[in-house]
Design a protein around this motif. Structure first.
Motif, PDB file in Angstrom:
ATOM      1  N   LYS A 283       0.820  -1.214   0.000  1.00  0.00           N
ATOM      2  CA  LYS A 283       0.000   0.000   0.000  1.00  0.00           C
ATOM      3  C   LYS A 283       0.861   1.274   0.000  1.00  0.00           C
ATOM      4  CE  LYS A 283      -3.953  -2.269   2.237  1.00  0.00           C
ATOM      5  NZ  LYS A 283      -5.037  -2.098   3.243  1.00  0.00           N
TER       6      LYS A 283
ATOM      7  N   TYR B 261     -12.459  -2.432  -3.975  1.00  0.00           N
ATOM      8  CA  TYR B 261     -12.989  -2.589  -2.621  1.00  0.00           C
ATOM      9  C   TYR B 261     -14.518  -2.518  -2.584  1.00  0.00           C
ATOM     10  CZ  TYR B 261      -8.373  -2.341  -0.360  1.00  0.00           C
ATOM     11  OH  TYR B 261      -7.096  -2.606   0.077  1.00  0.00           O
TER      12      TYR B 261
ATOM     13  N   HIS C  59     -16.724  -3.461   0.317  1.00  0.00           N
ATOM     14  CA  HIS C  59     -16.715  -2.630   1.534  1.00  0.00           C
ATOM     15  C   HIS C  59     -17.482  -1.315   1.356  1.00  0.00           C
ATOM     16  CE1 HIS C  59     -13.902  -5.297   3.463  1.00  0.00           C
ATOM     17  NE2 HIS C  59     -12.974  -5.094   2.558  1.00  0.00           N
TER      18      HIS C  59
ATOM     19  N   ARG D  14     -19.356   0.169   4.215  1.00  0.00           N
ATOM     20  CA  ARG D  14     -18.688   0.262   5.517  1.00  0.00           C
ATOM     21  C   ARG D  14     -18.323   1.722   5.815  1.00  0.00           C
ATOM     22  NH1 ARG D  14     -16.332  -4.921   6.516  1.00  0.00           N
ATOM     23  NH2 ARG D  14     -15.807  -4.195   8.602  1.00  0.00           N
TER      24      ARG D  14
ATOM     25  N   PHE E 229     -15.698   3.007   6.893  1.00  0.00           N
ATOM     26  CA  PHE E 229     -14.323   3.393   6.556  1.00  0.00           C
ATOM     27  C   PHE E 229     -14.067   3.457   5.049  1.00  0.00           C
ATOM     28  CE2 PHE E 229     -14.395  -1.220   7.405  1.00  0.00           C
ATOM     29  CZ  PHE E 229     -13.879  -1.726   6.213  1.00  0.00           C
TER      30      PHE E 229
ATOM     31  N   LEU F  12     -10.700   4.676   3.103  1.00  0.00           N
ATOM     32  CA  LEU F  12      -9.930   3.611   2.454  1.00  0.00           C
ATOM     33  C   LEU F  12      -9.593   3.995   1.009  1.00  0.00           C
ATOM     34  CD1 LEU F  12      -8.841   0.671   2.349  1.00  0.00           C
ATOM     35  CD2 LEU F  12     -11.187  -0.075   1.840  1.00  0.00           C
TER      36      LEU F  12
ATOM     37  N   THR G  39      -5.216  -7.620  10.389  1.00  0.00           N
ATOM     38  CA  THR G  39      -5.554  -6.361   9.697  1.00  0.00           C
ATOM     39  C   THR G  39      -5.191  -5.151  10.545  1.00  0.00           C
ATOM     40  OG1 THR G  39      -7.386  -7.491   8.609  1.00  0.00           O
ATOM     41  CG2 THR G  39      -7.452  -5.092   8.605  1.00  0.00           C
TER      42      THR G  39
ATOM     43  N   ARG H 229       2.540  -6.478   9.100  1.00  0.00           N
ATOM     44  CA  ARG H 229       1.760  -5.382   9.721  1.00  0.00           C
ATOM     45  C   ARG H 229       2.412  -4.939  11.025  1.00  0.00           C
ATOM     46  NH1 ARG H 229      -3.151  -7.883   7.364  1.00  0.00           N
ATOM     47  NH2 ARG H 229      -3.905  -6.475   5.758  1.00  0.00           N
TER      48      ARG H 229
ATOM     49  N   ILE I 135      -4.910   0.608  11.540  1.00  0.00           N
ATOM     50  CA  ILE I 135      -5.783  -0.276  10.754  1.00  0.00           C
ATOM     51  C   ILE I 135      -6.085   0.347   9.386  1.00  0.00           C
ATOM     52  CG2 ILE I 135      -7.968   0.577  11.698  1.00  0.00           C
ATOM     53  CD1 ILE I 135      -8.955  -2.374  11.629  1.00  0.00           C
ATOM     54  N   ASP I 136      -6.051   1.664   9.301  1.00  0.00           N
ATOM     55  CA  ASP I 136      -6.325   2.338   8.024  1.00  0.00           C
ATOM     56  C   ASP I 136      -5.107   2.324   7.112  1.00  0.00           C
ATOM     57  OD1 ASP I 136      -9.079   3.331   8.478  1.00  0.00           O
ATOM     58  OD2 ASP I 136      -8.115   4.352  10.149  1.00  0.00           O
TER      59      ASP I 136
ATOM     60  N   ASN J  19      -2.280   0.177   6.752  1.00  0.00           N
ATOM     61  CA  ASN J  19      -1.753  -1.089   7.288  1.00  0.00           C
ATOM     62  C   ASN J  19      -0.809  -1.824   6.329  1.00  0.00           C
ATOM     63  OD1 ASN J  19      -3.705  -2.009   5.538  1.00  0.00           O
ATOM     64  ND2 ASN J  19      -4.661  -3.429   6.981  1.00  0.00           N
TER      65      ASN J  19
ATOM     66  N   HIS K 159      -2.071  -5.558   1.633  1.00  0.00           N
ATOM     67  CA  HIS K 159      -3.347  -6.257   1.469  1.00  0.00           C
ATOM     68  C   HIS K 159      -3.056  -7.655   0.944  1.00  0.00           C
ATOM     69  CE1 HIS K 159      -7.362  -7.347   0.058  1.00  0.00           C
ATOM     70  NE2 HIS K 159      -6.760  -7.772  -1.030  1.00  0.00           N
TER      71      HIS K 159
HETATM   72  P1  CMP Z   1      -7.539  -4.615   3.397  1.00  0.00           P
HETATM   73  O1  CMP Z   1      -7.133  -6.034   3.586  1.00  0.00           O
HETATM   74  O2  CMP Z   1      -6.854  -3.874   2.306  1.00  0.00           O
HETATM   75  O3  CMP Z   1      -9.111  -4.559   3.148  1.00  0.00           O
HETATM   76  C1  CMP Z   1      -9.905  -3.427   3.483  1.00  0.00           C
HETATM   77  C2  CMP Z   1      -9.166  -2.436   4.320  1.00  0.00           C
HETATM   78  O4  CMP Z   1      -9.968  -1.526   5.045  1.00  0.00           O
HETATM   79  C3  CMP Z   1      -8.361  -3.148   5.381  1.00  0.00           C
HETATM   80  O5  CMP Z   1      -7.279  -3.833   4.768  1.00  0.00           O
HETATM   81  C4  CMP Z   1      -8.029  -2.018   6.343  1.00  0.00           C
HETATM   82  O6  CMP Z   1      -6.832  -1.338   5.988  1.00  0.00           O
HETATM   83  C5  CMP Z   1      -9.185  -1.021   6.138  1.00  0.00           C
HETATM   84  N1  CMP Z   1     -10.010  -0.917   7.338  1.00  0.00           N
HETATM   85  C6  CMP Z   1     -10.218   0.199   8.042  1.00  0.00           C
HETATM   86  N2  CMP Z   1     -11.028  -0.029   9.078  1.00  0.00           N
HETATM   87  C7  CMP Z   1     -11.354  -1.345   9.032  1.00  0.00           C
HETATM   88  C8  CMP Z   1     -12.165  -2.188   9.849  1.00  0.00           C
HETATM   89  N3  CMP Z   1     -12.823  -1.745  10.918  1.00  0.00           N
HETATM   90  N4  CMP Z   1     -12.256  -3.511   9.513  1.00  0.00           N
HETATM   91  C9  CMP Z   1     -11.628  -3.988   8.415  1.00  0.00           C
HETATM   92  N5  CMP Z   1     -10.847  -3.214   7.603  1.00  0.00           N
HETATM   93  C10 CMP Z   1     -10.706  -1.916   7.920  1.00  0.00           C
END
Ligand code: CMP
Length: 142
Positions: free
Chosen positions: A10, A50, A53, A56, A58, A62, A92, A103, A110-111, A113, A116
């Motif tokens: 990333k 994505y 997601h 979601r 986030f 993201l 994650t 990681r 988590i944002d 990270n 992937h």
């Molecule tokens: P990734 O495996 O790239 O898939 C989606 C991404 O969203 C994840 O890694 C995280 O970097 C980001 N993300 C942010 N907040 C969350 C969360 N609460 N749960 C899962 N992924 C999250």
């Protein structure tokens, strides 16, 4: 079984200049790099990748992060590649990632990270096809 999985280094990890260090982890774990390129994702590309997601909370953050700079995308091949790759990436959330995982060593949050990886063989096939044509993938013969 011999599998393929999909990997992204990333924007945060590319900016930290640790592409080579991360490739070394893949190769040390007997994951062979069979396709690779650097891309700066468009908003549309990131949203499409994505899409699962999209509801979601986030999602916007993201997409914004994933388009903030270039990424490296890879296809990794090896025995049980999907699980092996997930093990070396770690959780994650880097706060929950085991010591010695990518990681734990390179992710800040988590944002942001660092990496992937596909979570299953089915998503790997879809994610590989999202970025690579068959001709761009070079299976090893030795
Ligand atoms: P990734 O495996 O790239 O898939 C989606 C991404 O969203 C994840 O890694 C995280 O970097 C980001 N993300 C942010 N907040 C969350 C969360 N609460 N749960 C899962 N992924 C999250």
């Amino acid at each position: 079984a011999l599998e393929r999985t999909f990997s992204i280094i990333k924007p945060d990890a590319v900016a930290k200049n640790v592409i080579g260090a991360i490739y070394n982890r893949f190769e040390s774990a007997k994951l062979r790099i069979v396709a690779s390129k650097m891309v700066h994702l468009s908003k549309e590309q990131a949203e499409g990748f994505y899409a699962e997601h999209s509801e979601r909370p986030f999602f916007n953050a993201l997409v914004s992060f994933m388009t903030s700079g270039p990424v490296m995308v890879q296809v990794l091949e090896g025995e049980n590649a999907v699980l092996r790759h997930r093990e070396i990436m770690g959780a994650t959330n880097p706060a929950e990632a085991l010591a010695g995982t990518l990681r734990a060593d390179y992710a800040a949050s988590i944002d942001e990270n660092a990496v992937h990886g596909s979570d299953a063989a089915e998503s790997a096939a879809r994610e590989i096809a999202y970025f690579f044509s068959d001709e761009e993938i070079c299976p090893r013969t030795r």
